[in-house]
Scaffold this motif. Structure first.
Motif, PDB file in Angstrom:
ATOM      1  N   THR A   6       0.843  -1.190   0.000  1.00  0.00           N
ATOM      2  CA  THR A   6       0.000   0.000   0.000  1.00  0.00           C
ATOM      3  C   THR A   6       0.884   1.247   0.000  1.00  0.00           C
ATOM      4  O   THR A   6       2.039   1.213   0.432  1.00  0.00           O
ATOM      5  CB  THR A   6      -0.934   0.033   1.217  1.00  0.00           C
ATOM      6  N   ALA A  91      -2.327  -1.132  -3.659  1.00  0.00           N
ATOM      7  CA  ALA A  91      -3.379  -0.134  -3.476  1.00  0.00           C
ATOM      8  C   ALA A  91      -2.741   1.114  -2.906  1.00  0.00           C
ATOM      9  O   ALA A  91      -1.692   1.047  -2.258  1.00  0.00           O
ATOM     10  CB  ALA A  91      -4.480  -0.634  -2.536  1.00  0.00           C
ATOM     11  N   GLU A  97      -2.590   5.919  -5.081  1.00  0.00           N
ATOM     12  CA  GLU A  97      -2.969   4.982  -6.134  1.00  0.00           C
ATOM     13  C   GLU A  97      -2.048   5.141  -7.346  1.00  0.00           C
ATOM     14  O   GLU A  97      -1.732   4.160  -8.031  1.00  0.00           O
ATOM     15  CB  GLU A  97      -4.424   5.199  -6.521  1.00  0.00           C
ATOM     16  N   ASN A 233      -9.526   2.678  -5.470  1.00  0.00           N
ATOM     17  CA  ASN A 233     -10.192   3.429  -4.397  1.00  0.00           C
ATOM     18  C   ASN A 233     -11.707   3.474  -4.556  1.00  0.00           C
ATOM     19  O   ASN A 233     -12.444   3.353  -3.576  1.00  0.00           O
ATOM     20  CB  ASN A 233      -9.693   4.877  -4.371  1.00  0.00           C
ATOM     21  N   THR A 262     -11.355  -1.229   1.346  1.00  0.00           N
ATOM     22  CA  THR A 262     -10.165  -1.794   0.706  1.00  0.00           C
ATOM     23  C   THR A 262      -9.437  -2.733   1.666  1.00  0.00           C
ATOM     24  O   THR A 262      -9.052  -3.854   1.294  1.00  0.00           O
ATOM     25  CB  THR A 262      -9.225  -0.665   0.250  1.00  0.00           C
TER      26      THR A 262
END
Length: 313
Positions: A6, A91, A97, A233, A262
Motif C-alpha cells: 500500500t 493499493a 494509487e 479506491n 479496501t
C-alpha cells in the motif's frame, strides 16, 4: 497467505522525507533525480530542506510522496525483489494509487511525477480558495454521516470523501454545507467534528474540472498493464486493464476513497500482511484499527528496506 503493498496519500509528507534512502541507495537517489528532471525543478531540495509550508502545497506534496515510495521500490528491485512473484495486490490512498500503479509498472516514474503535478494543480484550481472545505467526523457510522451530508446539501455540495475506517469519515464540499453537516453530525452524536486545514474540497463533485484535466493528462501518457492488480479506491475491486484503471483514476478525483472497504477486501481475499511503502505510518495505523488480523509493516527507512528484503526473500 498473500501480501499487498500500500502507498500513502497526502498528509504523510514531512521535511527530510526520503533523504536517508537517497544517501543509502544510488537507485533511490536516481528516482529523485528523475522526478526533478521530469518537473524541471529541484523538488528533492524542497523535500529535504523545506520550507514545510511549500512542501505541503498539493502540487508539491503529491509527486514528493510518490518519489519516496518509488525510491524504496527501486532500492528493493536493485537487490533482487520482484513484485510480480512476491506481491498479490497493490493499493494507494488517493494520490497513493498513482504510486501503486507506478510501482506495478503501469506508468514510468517521470510520467507519474508529471501526472501528480497536473493533478495537484488542477485540484487546487478547481475551486477558489475559501469556497470549499473538508471536515473529519469521528465516531459515527457511515449511514448517519451520509444522512448529515444530505440534510446539509441545501447549502451546497456535501459528500463523504474518505472512509478511513476506525470510525473516521471525512466529508468534503462547499464550505457552508460542510460546516452545516459537521454541526448536524455533532448533534447526531459524533465524538468530534473537526474542520480540516486543507486548501480545496478534495474528492467532491466540486473537483469536476480537475477530473476533466486528469482524463486528458492520463490519455497522453504511455500505459502498460500493471504486473499485479490494483485495488481501486472507488470500486474496491482488482483492476489490471489500463482503460478501466484510467476511468477509476478520473472518477477518484470526485469520488470517495473507500479505504476501510479496501482493507476489509484484503482480509477477505487471503492477504495477511500489508506493507506500507513510503513516508510515514498512517496507513499502518488505519489497518490496525480496521482489521487486527492483518499485519501492517512500514518500509520507510534504509533499515526497513533491508528488513523487508529479508522477509520477502
Amino acid at each position: 497467505m498473500a501480501i499487498a503493498f500500500t502507498f500513502p496519500g497526502q498528509g504523510s509528507q514531512s521535511v527530510g522525507m526520503g533523504k536517508d534512502l537517497a544517501d543509502a541507495f544510488p537507485e533511490a537517489r536516481a528516482v529523485f533525480d528523475e522526478v526533478d528532471a521530469a518537473l524541471g525543478e529541484k523538488l528533492s531540495t524542497l523535500m529535504w530542506e523545506g520550507p514545510e509550508e511549500k512542501l505541503t502545497l498539493t502540487a508539491n506534496a503529491q509527486p514528493a510522496l510518490m518519489a519516496v515510495s518509488m525510491a524504496a521500490i527501486r532500492a528493493m528491485e536493485a537487490r533482487g525483489f520482484d513484485m510480480k512473484s512476491k506481491i498479490a495486490y497493490v493499493a494507494g490512498h488517493s494520490l497513493g494509487e498513482y504510486s501503486a500503479l507506478c510501482a506495478a509498472g503501469m506508468f514510468s516514474v517521470a510520467d507519474t511525477a508529471r501526472l501528480l503535478r497536473t493533478r495537484g494543480n488542477a485540484m487546487q484550481a478547481a475551486v477558489p480558495v475559501g469556497e470549499g472545505a473538508m471536515a473529519a467526523i469521528i465516531g459515527l457510522e457511515q449511514d448517519v454521516v451520509q444522512a448529515a451530508c444530505e440534510e446539509a446539501s441545501s447549502k451546497g455540495v456535501c459528500q463523504i470523501a474518505n472512509d478511513n475506517g476506525g470510525g473516521q469519515l471525512v466529508i468534503s464540499g462547499s464550505k457552508d454545507a460542510v460546516t452545516e453537516a459537521a454541526r448536524i453530525a455533532t448533534e447526531k452524536g459524533a465524538k468530534r467534528a473537526l474542520m480540516l486545514p486543507v486548501s480545496a474540497p478534495f474528492h467532491s463533485a466540486l473537483m469536476s474540472p480537475a477530473a476533466d484535466a486528469m482524463r486528458v493528462a492520463l490519455g497522453e501518457v504511455d500505459k502498460k498493464p500493471p504486473v499485479v492488480p490494483v485495488i481501486a479506491n472507488v470500486t474496491v475491486s482488482p483492476l489490471t486493464d489500463p482503460d478501466a484503471i484510467v476511468n477509476s483514476l478520473v472518477e477518484q478525483v470526485t469520488g470517495q476513497v473507500r479505504w476501510r472497504e479496501t482493507i476489509e477486501w484484503f482480509a477477505a481475499n487471503d492477504v495477511t500482511t500489508l506493507y506500507e511503502v513510503g513516508t510515514g505510518k498512517v496507513l499502518s495505523g488505519l489497518a490496525r484499527r480496521i482489521n487486527r488480523d492483518l499485519t501492517p509493516v512500514s518500509i520507510t527507512t534504509p533499515q526497513d528496506v533491508e528488513t523487508a528484503l529479508a522477509n520477502l526473500a
